[in-house]
Write a protein that holds these residues in place. Structure first.
Motif, short mmCIF file in Angstrom:
data_model
loop_
_atom_site.label_atom_id
_atom_site.label_comp_id
_atom_site.label_asym_id
_atom_site.label_seq_id
_atom_site.Cartn_x
_atom_site.Cartn_y
_atom_site.Cartn_z
N SER A 156 0.82 -1.21 0.00
CA SER A 156 0.00 0.00 0.00
C SER A 156 0.86 1.26 0.00
CB SER A 156 -0.92 0.01 1.22
OG SER A 156 -1.78 -1.13 1.23
N ASN A 157 0.24 2.38 -0.37
CA ASN A 157 0.92 3.67 -0.38
C ASN A 157 -0.03 4.75 0.14
OD1 ASN A 157 3.60 3.26 -1.96
ND2 ASN A 157 2.07 2.22 -3.21
N LEU A 158 0.54 5.70 0.84
CA LEU A 158 -0.23 6.86 1.26
C LEU A 158 -0.50 7.71 0.01
CD1 LEU A 158 -1.42 8.09 3.80
CD2 LEU A 158 0.69 9.39 4.10
N LYS A 159 -1.77 8.00 -0.23
CA LYS A 159 -2.16 8.68 -1.47
C LYS A 159 -2.37 10.18 -1.29
CE LYS A 159 -5.57 8.40 -5.22
NZ LYS A 159 -6.79 7.69 -5.71
N GLU A 160 -3.03 10.56 -0.20
CA GLU A 160 -3.30 11.98 0.04
C GLU A 160 -3.49 12.21 1.54
OE1 GLU A 160 -6.47 15.56 -1.17
OE2 GLU A 160 -6.38 13.71 -2.36
N ILE A 161 -3.01 13.37 2.01
CA ILE A 161 -3.12 13.73 3.42
C ILE A 161 -3.94 15.00 3.53
CG2 ILE A 161 -1.84 14.27 5.53
CD1 ILE A 161 0.66 13.05 4.05
N ARG A 162 -4.94 14.98 4.42
CA ARG A 162 -5.74 16.17 4.70
C ARG A 162 -5.67 16.47 6.19
NH1 ARG A 162 -8.29 13.16 0.91
NH2 ARG A 162 -9.62 12.09 2.42
N GLU A 163 -6.27 17.55 6.60
CA GLU A 163 -6.09 18.03 7.97
C GLU A 163 -6.50 17.01 9.02
OE1 GLU A 163 -7.11 21.95 10.73
OE2 GLU A 163 -7.90 21.80 8.69
N HIS A 164 -7.59 16.27 8.78
CA HIS A 164 -8.09 15.35 9.81
C HIS A 164 -8.22 13.91 9.32
CE1 HIS A 164 -8.81 18.78 12.37
NE2 HIS A 164 -9.61 19.34 11.46
N GLU A 165 -7.76 13.62 8.11
CA GLU A 165 -7.86 12.27 7.58
C GLU A 165 -6.81 12.07 6.49
OE1 GLU A 165 -11.86 12.05 6.17
OE2 GLU A 165 -11.45 13.25 4.37
N ALA A 166 -6.70 10.82 6.04
CA ALA A 166 -5.75 10.51 4.98
C ALA A 166 -6.27 9.35 4.15
CB ALA A 166 -4.39 10.17 5.57
N ASP A 167 -5.86 9.32 2.87
CA ASP A 167 -6.25 8.25 1.96
C ASP A 167 -5.08 7.30 1.75
OD1 ASP A 167 -8.70 9.48 1.65
OD2 ASP A 167 -8.14 10.50 -0.22
N ILE A 168 -5.39 6.01 1.82
CA ILE A 168 -4.38 4.97 1.61
C ILE A 168 -4.78 4.14 0.40
CG2 ILE A 168 -3.13 3.05 2.64
CD1 ILE A 168 -4.18 4.09 5.38
N ASP A 169 -3.86 4.02 -0.55
CA ASP A 169 -4.10 3.21 -1.75
C ASP A 169 -3.69 1.78 -1.44
OD1 ASP A 169 -4.69 2.43 -4.28
OD2 ASP A 169 -3.17 3.63 -5.30
N THR A 170 -4.69 0.89 -1.28
CA THR A 170 -4.45 -0.50 -0.91
C THR A 170 -4.85 -1.42 -2.05
OG1 THR A 170 -6.62 -1.08 -0.02
CG2 THR A 170 -5.16 0.21 1.42
N PRO A 171 -4.46 -2.70 -2.00
CA PRO A 171 -4.87 -3.65 -3.03
C PRO A 171 -6.39 -3.79 -3.13
CG PRO A 171 -3.04 -4.56 -1.79
CD PRO A 171 -3.47 -3.30 -1.07
#
Length: 321
Positions: A216-231
């Motif tokens: 997996s890779n961290l895709k985007e970071i926001r102030e109170h959450e984050a998106d993780i690109d997983t399989p």
């Protein structure tokens, strides 16, 4: 004119100074930060993989109460080595430029100008972090350096990486009450993780205390959450801090500015492995800076020999000149 100007007062820079003093050369050591600046910036809880005798320089014994010494013991040791040997060290003084002059080099720093016949570059790699290059990485909550786990108590913490630094951060912040998510680019925890730590992180993942996202890779970071690109697709989780333990790199721009040739792929500098002299005559490399992007190949214990190699070569050239 000095015989030698040493750039960097880390353990290997100090080792070069000790060898230069023993050989009777005139020299100065110039450091842009504090003494052993990289070690100072290590986590306060950091324990070395190497045993104390493998961290010794200049034949000075390093006595530790534990098998593997910690950061504070290392700071004490290298400070005592520098003070007891009265090494001429200029701290908080950054070298800005090095140019060739008749008979040697002109070195301009943030405080003064030096002239030296030879220059040894021992600047390490800890000052420049490898970026994630994703949206949100510039947010204040994103950290590439880690000092103490207490700061992250009761927070949602994402740790990026699978080597020693990342695993230490994940385990230590978890034990101080953080909700930890570990993002690993590959399919397993790195085999280079310290042998007494690896079972710990594997068990914490297995029991679910630390949530690990593999492949997996961290895709985007926001102030109170984050998106993780997983399989399984993109996963969004609550987040207060991101600890991007993605590694560090030498100052390649500075090396190139000095005229040192770098390989196109891993930016490995050109040098003679028998003398540590670069393609620029009279300019030497010492310590982990020689590894380019392969920063995991060189440590204090296997690069401290560079000091004797360099000083022996300078002494031999001095006789023939």
């Amino acid at each position: 004119m000095l015989d030698i100007l040493i750039i960097g007062a880390g353990p290997i820079g100090l080792a070069c100074g000790l060898a230069a003093k023993k050989a009777g050369f005139t020299f100065e050591i110039v450091e842009k930060g504090c003494l052993v600046n990289s070690l100072y910036n290590y986590p306060s809880t950091m324990i070395f993989f190497s045993t104390s005798e493998r961290l010794e320089i200049g034949g000075v014994p390093f006595v530790s109460v534990n098998k593997q010494p910690n950061r504070n013991e290392a700071l004490e040791y290298y400070r005592r080595v520098a003070l007891d040997n009265k090494l001429p060290i200029r701290l908080f003084e950054e070298v800005l430029a090095v140019s060739a002059i008749d008979g040697g080099y002109l070195i301009k720093s943030s405080k003064k100008t030096y002239e030296a016949k030879k220059v040894i570059l021992s600047t390490g790699f800890y000052d420049i972090a490898v970026n994630l290059d994703i949206p949100g990485e510039d947010l204040p909550k994103v950290k590439h350096y880690y000092k103490d786990p207490h700061y992250y108590a009761m927070q949602n913490v994402i740790v990026v990486g699978s080597s020693n630094s990342a695993i230490d951060v994940a385990l230590e912040t978890f034990r101080k009450g953080a909700n930890v998510s570990l993002i690993v680019r590959g399919n397993e925890i790195s085999q280079r993780v310290k042998y007494w730590v690896r079972p710990d992180i594997l068990n914490r993942i297995k029991e679910g205390s630390i949530k690990a996202y593999f492949n997996s890779n961290l895709k985007e970071i926001r102030e109170h959450e984050a998106d993780i690109d997983t399989p399984e697709g993109v996963v969004t989780i609550p987040n207060d801090f991101v600890m991007a333990m993605t590694g560090y790199k030498p100052n390649f721009k500075f090396l190139a500015k000095l005229g040192i040739n770098l390989t196109a792929d891993k930016y490995i500098p050109q040098y003679n492995p028998e003398t540590m002299e670069t393609n620029v005559p009279g300019l030497y490399l010492a310590g982990v800076v020689v590894g380019g992007l392969d920063t995991h190949l060189w440590f204090i214990e296997n690069s401290r020999i560079h000091a004797e190699m360099i000083i022996n070569d300078i002494a031999a050239k001095s006789i023939s000149e």
